[in-house]
Scaffold this active site. Structure first.
Site, mmCIF file in Angstrom:
data_model
loop_
_atom_site.group_PDB
_atom_site.id
_atom_site.type_symbol
_atom_site.label_atom_id
_atom_site.label_comp_id
_atom_site.label_asym_id
_atom_site.label_seq_id
_atom_site.Cartn_x
_atom_site.Cartn_y
_atom_site.Cartn_z
ATOM 1 C CG HIS A 114 -8.471 4.252 0.267
ATOM 2 N ND1 HIS A 114 -8.797 3.753 1.493
ATOM 3 C CD2 HIS A 114 -9.671 4.532 0.421
ATOM 4 C CE1 HIS A 114 -9.982 4.216 2.514
ATOM 5 N NE2 HIS A 114 -10.874 4.196 1.059
ATOM 6 N NE ARG A 145 -8.458 7.427 3.791
ATOM 7 C CZ ARG A 145 -9.308 6.808 4.922
ATOM 8 N NH1 ARG A 145 -10.161 7.570 4.967
ATOM 9 N NH2 ARG A 145 -9.125 5.739 5.962
ATOM 10 N NE ARG A 189 6.695 21.344 3.780
ATOM 11 C CZ ARG A 189 8.334 21.929 3.696
ATOM 12 N NH1 ARG A 189 8.915 22.051 2.545
ATOM 13 N NH2 ARG A 189 9.030 22.022 4.517
ATOM 14 C CD GLU A 206 -7.107 -0.255 1.171
ATOM 15 O OE1 GLU A 206 -6.566 0.930 1.682
ATOM 16 O OE2 GLU A 206 -5.959 -1.185 1.506
ATOM 17 C CG HIS A 214 -5.422 -1.886 9.209
ATOM 18 N ND1 HIS A 214 -5.634 -0.767 10.450
ATOM 19 C CD2 HIS A 214 -5.959 -0.864 8.320
ATOM 20 C CE1 HIS A 214 -5.595 0.182 10.313
ATOM 21 N NE2 HIS A 214 -6.206 0.107 8.994
ATOM 22 N N GLY A 215 -2.205 -2.915 10.046
ATOM 23 C CA GLY A 215 -1.461 -2.505 11.049
ATOM 24 C C GLY A 215 -0.444 -3.790 10.868
ATOM 25 N NE ARG A 274 -7.745 11.107 5.131
ATOM 26 C CZ ARG A 274 -8.020 10.726 6.751
ATOM 27 N NH1 ARG A 274 -7.562 9.872 6.889
ATOM 28 N NH2 ARG A 274 -9.628 10.683 6.279
ATOM 29 C CG HIS A 275 -3.730 9.017 1.203
ATOM 30 N ND1 HIS A 275 -4.533 7.941 0.547
ATOM 31 C CD2 HIS A 275 -3.603 8.398 2.629
ATOM 32 C CE1 HIS A 275 -5.684 7.656 1.164
ATOM 33 N NE2 HIS A 275 -5.725 7.858 2.563
ATOM 34 C CG ASP A 322 -3.917 4.731 0.751
ATOM 35 O OD1 ASP A 322 -3.208 4.904 -0.562
ATOM 36 O OD2 ASP A 322 -4.153 3.677 1.588
ATOM 37 C CG HIS A 323 1.472 4.800 4.320
ATOM 38 N ND1 HIS A 323 0.363 5.261 5.724
ATOM 39 C CD2 HIS A 323 0.341 3.555 4.105
ATOM 40 C CE1 HIS A 323 -0.744 5.201 5.785
ATOM 41 N NE2 HIS A 323 -0.118 3.882 5.422
ATOM 42 C CB THR A 341 -6.429 4.296 8.882
ATOM 43 O OG1 THR A 341 -6.063 3.285 8.202
ATOM 44 C CG2 THR A 341 -5.938 3.642 10.754
ATOM 45 C CB THR A 342 -10.223 1.542 7.173
ATOM 46 O OG1 THR A 342 -9.698 2.068 5.920
ATOM 47 C CG2 THR A 342 -11.316 0.781 6.857
ATOM 48 C CD GLU A 383 -7.328 -6.122 2.943
ATOM 49 O OE1 GLU A 383 -7.442 -5.544 1.767
ATOM 50 O OE2 GLU A 383 -6.489 -5.800 3.421
ATOM 51 C CG ASN A 432 -1.537 1.465 1.095
ATOM 52 O OD1 ASN A 432 -1.587 2.471 1.225
ATOM 53 N ND2 ASN A 432 -3.155 1.196 1.588
HETATM 54 N N1 PXP Z 1 -6.112 -3.757 3.562
HETATM 55 C C1 PXP Z 1 -6.902 -2.422 3.902
HETATM 56 C C2 PXP Z 1 -8.375 -2.927 3.301
HETATM 57 C C3 PXP Z 1 -6.358 -0.813 4.581
HETATM 58 O O1 PXP Z 1 -7.801 -0.597 4.425
HETATM 59 C C4 PXP Z 1 -5.351 -0.648 4.437
HETATM 60 C C5 PXP Z 1 -5.099 0.347 5.028
HETATM 61 O O2 PXP Z 1 -5.481 1.481 4.058
HETATM 62 C C6 PXP Z 1 -4.346 -1.695 4.782
HETATM 63 C C7 PXP Z 1 -4.585 -3.290 4.208
HETATM 64 C C8 PXP Z 1 -3.148 -1.315 5.392
HETATM 65 O O3 PXP Z 1 -2.332 -1.611 6.303
HETATM 66 P P1 PXP Z 1 -1.299 -0.321 6.737
HETATM 67 O O4 PXP Z 1 -1.465 0.725 5.808
HETATM 68 O O5 PXP Z 1 -1.803 -0.461 8.235
HETATM 69 O O6 PXP Z 1 -0.102 -1.520 6.765
#
Ligand code: PXP
Length: 238
Positions: free
Chosen positions: A43, A45, A18, A70, A192-193, A49-50, A9-10, A100-101, A151, A7
């Site tokens: 994702h 959104r 910025r 996503e 997630h996480g 935001r990203h 997004d970050h 976050t989700t 998932e 992912n």
């Molecule tokens: N899977 C889904 C469906 C998510 O929404 C996210 C967060 O965007 C992730 C995986 C990845 O989560 P993390 O960034 O905490 O690894």
């Protein structure tokens, strides 16, 4: 072997801090693919935001593995998804105020509505996954929508692990949920996480097809890369 969806997004979150052009999430996707990622996850959104549409369409063009979008069930976002044509679409809940989700998608009470979106995305060629909590009723409902995949939200497991609490219930919930989902002919993913410390226990989830990981990989990338980045800047100003 369990597949890894990265992912990105970050990366875009840092860019948006910025509102500039770097770091470029598309470049991050290309490097991730070259380094073994089996798919790229992003994702779009509602609040952008990203990742934004421009990123999404650039990713669609450049990705050679699989693009996993996503997305919420908001009509504007569904239209964007149908236009982009991702290889995989993961339907997630979305709440504007969340960082976050936060939890899984509520499928049980709106099977018909979600089925309609699953059908449209499938007709566009996407494999559809529903991001749900590892709970039987939601798994059953997910199967009823015709989605091919679920998932499981691993947030509760990750949080218990990270805070050194007893995570055995969360882990066994994930394992039991996977067994049940497999019986419903659903492909099982999780995410997630997840971190470098807590990920290995995921290998115990029966039939796990894919893990989707973002924040921890991007966090690690800062420290594997910051040394070289500082050296390069020093060279430039020498
Ligand atoms: N899977 C889904 C469906 C998510 O929404 C996210 C967060 O965007 C992730 C995986 C990845 O989560 P993390 O960034 O905490 O690894």
């Amino acid at each position: 072997m369990i597949k890894l969806g990265v992912n990105i997004d970050h990366v875009a979150t840092v860019r948006e801090a910025r509102r500039t052009f770097e770091p470029d999430p598309v470049k991050a996707a290309v490097i991730s693919e070259k380094s073994g990622a089996d798919s790229i996850v992003c994702h779009v959104r509602k609040d952008r935001r990203h990742i934004n549409e421009k990123d999404l369409f650039a990713l669609r063009k450049i990705i050679t593995t699989k693009l996993n979008l996503e997305m919420s069930i908001d009509p504007e976002i569904v239209d964007i998804a149908l236009e982009a044509g991702p290889d995989q679409a993961t339907i997630v809940p979305e709440n504007r105020l969340e960082i976050t989700t936060e939890g899984g998608l509520e499928v049980k009470s709106r099977v018909k509505k979600i089925k309609n979106i699953v059908d449209r995305l499938s007709a566009r060629g996407a494999r559809v996954s529903l991001f749900i909590d590892p709970v039987r009723s939601q798994i059953k409902a997910a199967a009823d929508t015709g989605a091919e995949m679920v998932e499981f939200h691993t947030g509760r497991y990750s949080e218990a692990f990270n805070h050194k609490k007893n995570y055995s219930k969360e882990l066994s919930d994930l394992m039991r949920a996977a067994e049940f989902a497999l019986k419903q002919n659903l492909v099982v993913a999780a995410g997630h996480g997840l971190t470098y410390d807590n990920v290995s226990l995921m290998k115990g989830i029966p039939g796990l097809y894919e893990l989707n990981i973002g924040h921890s990989i991007i966090s690690r990338a800062i420290f594997t890369g910051i040394g070289e980045a500082v050296k390069e800047m020093k060279r430039l100003i020498a």
